[in-house]
Design an enzyme around this catalytic site. Structure first.
Site, short mmCIF file in Angstrom:
data_model
loop_
_atom_site.label_atom_id
_atom_site.label_comp_id
_atom_site.label_asym_id
_atom_site.label_seq_id
_atom_site.Cartn_x
_atom_site.Cartn_y
_atom_site.Cartn_z
CB SER A 66 -77.76 9.77 -5.39
OG SER A 66 -77.31 8.63 -6.08
CB THR A 184 -83.26 7.69 -3.26
OG1 THR A 184 -82.61 8.86 -3.77
CG2 THR A 184 -84.58 8.11 -2.63
NE ARG A 194 -87.62 15.73 -2.55
CZ ARG A 194 -87.26 14.68 -3.26
NH1 ARG A 194 -86.66 13.66 -2.69
NH2 ARG A 194 -87.52 14.62 -4.55
CB THR A 217 -84.44 6.71 -11.07
OG1 THR A 217 -83.44 7.59 -10.55
CG2 THR A 217 -84.22 6.52 -12.56
N GLY A 218 -85.47 9.69 -10.77
CA GLY A 218 -85.59 11.04 -11.31
C GLY A 218 -86.22 11.98 -10.30
#
Ligand code: SD4
Length: 308
Positions: A66, A184, A194, A217-218
């Site tokens: 990730s 990320t 995106r 984060t998330g």
């Protein structure tokens, strides 16, 4: 003394109160990041170097799917990475978004901050900037991430909302300076172009030397609607501990959109007193802390609601 120092009550005693060095990072892999940062901090290095080098280790780890090298690609099979860094000492920031072919985007973000007249570069322009500044063009797709992408293509199952783990890192050095950063590859199999919260100052990260900093984060699509890192720093400025500030921010997000209980949104924070905080919409969010005495992975246990 600055206005914000007066407001936060931190300025009066700031030299006495500062108790660095310290570092906090998101997820289990954050332990490697904070320990790398800690090595730099213990040797008297800067908070900014500690953030960059701590994040670099995760970016270069091919097994982390990730972040950086080995990160899951977009729907077209191309890895696009986002990163940002903020320097508490100068209140400068730099970020990159939708960057391809560069293994260490946090270092490009730092270069944007320090060597350009800009704060954020995206896509081909960010890549051209990186090349001009000596970064190597590399393949970010590994055999493993390519195989996962091919399996996803066969299933054609849409964006994978579960495959996203930003490395977010906040540091405090011995001089009392602070920095934050995040990096990320975003959501797995995302639409090309995106961008989530991570490269957005105030959303993915924030820092104010007078107070402290935070990283998120998330699910970026939800995080960026709340500027949660800015909000967390403002709560700390108004006297909340980092833990309570993170909980209040997550509480605000859930009050506004209760349906966000179902998605992962988490925060870590550190203030200039070397106090740590974290909170999450989901149970058991792991985060890593480092002090000269200790490094460990902690856990938010029951998630935000149970922590109140
Ligand atoms: C994003 N927030 O691009 C990032 C991904 C992430 O844990 O943090 N995942 O939406």
């Amino acid at each position: 003394m600055t206005e914000s120092q007066i407001e936060s009550g931190l300025g009066r005693d700031s030299q006495r109160i500062a108790r660095g060095p310290a570092a906090i990072a998101t997820w289990n892999f954050g332990k490697t990041a904070v320990e790398t940062s800690g090595q730099i901090l213990i040797e008297g290095g800067s908070a900014l170097d500690a953030v960059e080098k701590g994040i670099n280790v995760i970016e270069l780890d091919a097994s982390e799917c990730s972040v950086g090298y080995g990160g899951l690609p977009n729907a077209d099979g191309i890895v696009e990475v986002d990163a940002a860094i903020m320097d508490g000492k100068t209140h400068d920031a730099g970020s990159v978004a939708g960057l391809k072919h560069i293994k260490c985007p946090i270092s490009v973000a730092r270069r944007v901050m320090e060597a350009s007249d800009h704060a954020m570069l995206v896509g081909d322009g960010a890549l051209a900037f990186a090349i001009t500044h000596g970064f190597q063009i590399e393949h970010l797709l590994t055999d493993e991430s390519k195989a996962k992408w091919k399996a996803w293509l066969e299933k054609s199952s849409g964006v994978d909302l579960t495959t996203h783990d930003t490395i977010g890192l906040v540091t405090l050095d011995e001089q009392g300076n602070m920095a934050s950063g995040c990096s990320t590859s975003g959501l797995g199999y995302k639409h090309p172009g995106r961008v989530g919260d991570s490269p957005l100052i105030g959303s993915g990260l924030y820092m104010d030397n007078d107070v402290g900093g935070a990283a998120a984060t998330g699910l970026g699509e939800e995080i960026l609607k709340f500027c949660p890192c800015f909000l967390t720093v403002e709560y700390m400025r108004n006297g909340y501990s980092p833990m309570d500030a993170c909980r209040k921010t997550i509480g605000r997000i859930l009050d506004k959109k209760p349906q966000n209980r179902k998605v992962s949104i988490a925060l870590v924070a550190l203030n200039r007193r070397a106090e740590f905080g974290a909170a999450s919409t989901q149970p058991n969010f792991p985060y890593a802390i480092w002090t000269p005495q200790n490094s460990e992975v902690r856990n938010t246990k029951g998630g935000n609601l149970d922590q109140k």
